[in-house]
Design an enzyme around this catalytic site. Structure first.
Site, PDB file in Angstrom:
ATOM      1  N   HIS A   1       3.894  -2.545   8.774  1.00  0.00           N
ATOM      2  CA  HIS A   1       3.569  -2.671  10.194  1.00  0.00           C
ATOM      3  C   HIS A   1       2.060  -2.765  10.427  1.00  0.00           C
ATOM      4  CE1 HIS A   1       3.284   1.831   9.897  1.00  0.00           C
ATOM      5  NE2 HIS A   1       2.264   1.631  10.716  1.00  0.00           N
TER       6      HIS A   1
ATOM      7  N   ASP B   1       8.782  -0.700   4.730  1.00  0.00           N
ATOM      8  CA  ASP B   1       7.502  -0.583   5.444  1.00  0.00           C
ATOM      9  C   ASP B   1       6.315  -0.538   4.480  1.00  0.00           C
ATOM     10  OD1 ASP B   1       5.764  -0.488   7.524  1.00  0.00           O
ATOM     11  OD2 ASP B   1       6.252   1.546   8.176  1.00  0.00           O
TER      12      ASP B   1
ATOM     13  N   SER C   1      -1.715   5.322   8.664  1.00  0.00           N
ATOM     14  CA  SER C   1      -0.669   4.478   8.097  1.00  0.00           C
ATOM     15  C   SER C   1      -1.192   3.697   6.899  1.00  0.00           C
ATOM     16  CB  SER C   1      -0.148   3.502   9.156  1.00  0.00           C
ATOM     17  OG  SER C   1       0.468   4.186  10.213  1.00  0.00           O
TER      18      SER C   1
END
Length: 604
Positions: A184, A215, A293
């Protein structure tokens, strides 16, 4: 730190040193008589150069600027007359370094005619090298900051894209001149740049693979300079509960690297928000914020045990973050190395029911020595659709017995969903499945494949498909489309019919799509149809609509007088064929639409 540690307090008396002048002595002292006396010869102080430099004890601040230590440089002991002078001095006069150094020289009887000063000090202490301190944790040097410019498709107006925006996240270098981050973090990217720790240069990166389910994304940089002086991160084993973990990255709140620590608090198959799948995940109590992230999670041995990727935001919880563990990471890497591209995590292709109720087990012919789960439905697109049947009881997967609640042994004192065993396989692999059918035990070598959903969770970076005729905009339904139309709470706000298909419907073939009329661009030819929105198209001129491409092909090749569309809720749309085609060109020009169909529908 090297050297002797100097203690604060009174110095021992020495015959060669006056206790009233501890720091500076005249040059007539015998330097060899006392090894602690260092003779420094310098020209007489002049304006602008009267600050006396002295050795420092090696204290350095974290910001990189060196700061002199005042330790061991105590002022000369004040006499009574000096004390009175100090007491009479106005308090509002700031003492600058220049003024202070001049005062120290005056106290020692120095003047412009003296050219030498004696400094009393212990042997100089060795200053610690900050680089050597940093090198103690070399794995942090492999953590990079990821800068990405995104250009998301506009699902409501599928012929154009949304305004581009920028984001920053974290990543880390692994072997083979590659960098891992979250999927993402680089989704719908138009440009990706990487910056190493302590560097001021951003290097252009290329995206090698994006794993939507797990992911994870893999990047590389063509510039050789980027890889100089950096050692790749080494992966460690799956941590146990209460093992310490350290999450490193570039979260919001600053530009430099950030470190948060915690412990592993839970390990289970959990829902990956970005991929809409369930894979093995670690729950930790370290803070994971926006920007973390893609950053690595290190064990106390300095090895990477996961990738930070999401956190739980709720008013009743605190410090719940999630990490992608090493088994999932290694599956992604090995899948890419094996196939040259990311192929995904396979599934068994069945929906199952727990067998915890004793009456249910007896009705299925299961004795007390048998455990398993009942198959509710088999996906028509699964490779072994005709092998497994509804009401079969899956007893084991690849020799591992499945409990009545659908779990299998994991580690000492732990159990985990048997879907974990399936996720360890690769697309196209086979697995030995033992089932109970009509009180008979059967074994099948089942081929595993990726999940084919009627409403896909992603469009894998491709632009959305669309087809326009007479102002009717036809498109396909996906989770990003629902999110674009109804927001993040689409599971509550979307039409019930679409949600039912999203949650429960199964694709009958690999190429099946859910086609809807997303909106009607108002024109004279479509008067009365303006309120049709997000309604499924079931058939065209009596023929079922299998996907958007088949619908566009049927409409373009239609030679009948009317175009008739059968919609959900028993609605129909009827248009004259010739008039509809003529009106389409005017509608496209009015709304500045470049083409009546997307590029993927034009190809044969």
């Amino acid at each position: 730190m090297g050297g002797h540690k100097r203690k604060r307090g009174r110095k021992p008396k020495s015959p060669a040193i006056d206790t009233n002048t501890m720091d500076f002595q005249h040059t007539n002292s015998n330097a060899n008589a006392n090894p602690t006396v260092v003779v420094v010869t310098s020209p007489a102080p002049t304006i602008g150069h009267d600050v006396v430099s002295v050795p420092t004890t090696g204290t350095a601040d974290v910001g990189g600027s060196s700061q002199s230590s005042r330790r061991g440089r105590g002022r000369p002991r004040k006499t009574d007359s000096q004390t009175e002078t100090e007491a009479q001095r106005p308090k509002n006069i700031a003492t600058s370094p220049k003024r202070k150094s001049s005062r120290i020289i005056d106290q020692n009887g120095d003047s412009a005619h003296h050219h030498a000063l004696a400094l009393v000090a212990e042997p100089p202490m060795t200053a610690p090298n900050w680089e050597s301190v940093v090198r103690m944790v070399p794995s942090m040097d492999a953590v990079v900051k990821v800068f990405c410019v995104h250009s998301e498709p506009n699902f409501s107006l599928p012929w154009q894209r949304k305004r581009q925006y920028s984001s920053s996240s974290s990543g880390f270098i692994i072997g083979g001149r590659r960098v891992l981050t979250n999927a993402h973090s680089v989704e719908h990217h138009t440009q990706v740049k990487l910056k190493k720790r302590g560097s001021d240069i951003k290097y252009l990166a290329t995206v090698l693979a994006i794993g939507t389910e797990c992911d994870i994304a893999m990047l590389t940089v063509s510039n050789d300079e980027f890889w100089e002086g950096v050692s790749p991160v080494e992966f460690g084993d799956l941590p146990a509960l209460q093992d310490a973990v350290t999450v490193v990255g570039y979260p919001i709140g600053g530009d430099t690297i950030s470190v948060t620590s915690g412990v592993v608090s839970r390990m289970e198959t959990l829902s990956y928000v970005h991929g809409s799948t369930e894979l093995l995940g670690l729950q930790i109590d370290a803070a994971i914020n926006s920007g973390n992230s893609g950053g690595p999670a290190f064990s106390d041995k300095g090895r990477c045990v996961g990738i930070a990727f999401q956190s739980l935001k709720h008013e009743d919880v605190e410090n719940i973050g999630y990490v992608i563990p090493t088994p999932v990471i290694m599956h992604f890497i090995q899948d890419y190395e094996k196939n040259g591209a990311y192929t995904g995590f396979p599934v068994l292709g069945v929906e199952w029911q727990k067998m915890e109720n004793p009456d249910l087990r007896l009705s299925m012919g299961m004795g007390p020595d048998k455990k398993g789960v009942r198959i509710r439905r088999v996906e028509p697109t699964a490779p072994e659709y005709h092998a497994l049947r509804p009401s079969d009881v899956i007893l084991s997967f690849d020799g591992v017995n499945i409990a009545n609640d659908g779990t299998v042994p994991f580690r000492h004192g732990e159990r985990i969903g048997f879907s974990y065993l399936v996720s360890q396989k690769y697309t196209g692999d086979t697995a030995l499945v033992k089932v109970l059918r009509s009180s008979e035990i059967l074994e099948y070598n089942v081929k595993l494949a990726t999940h084919k959903r009627l409403i896909p969770a992603h469009i894998k970076g491709k632009p959305p498909s669309y087809y326009i005729i007479a102002g009717f905009v036809f498109t396909t339904v996906s989770v990003p489309y629902l999110r674009s139309e109804y927001g993040k709470e689409y599971e509550f706000d979307a039409p019930v019919k679409l949600l039912d298909k999203h949650l429960h419907a199964m694709a009958q073939s690999i190429d099946e799509q859910l086609v809807v009329v997303s909106q009607v661009l108002v024109a004279d030819i479509n008067i009365g149809y303006e309120d049709i929105v997000n309604t499924q198209v079931l058939a065209f001129n009596g023929k079922p609509v299998k996907n958007l491409k088949s619908l566009a092909s049927m409409v373009e090749s239609c030679d009948k007088e009317y175009l008739k569309f059968d919609l959900e809720y028993e609605q129909i749309v009827v248009l004259k064929t010739k008039a509809a085609r003529e009106a389409t060109l005017d509608i496209l020009a009015t709304h500045c639409i470049p083409s009546a169909m997307s590029e993927d529908l034009k190809t044969s």
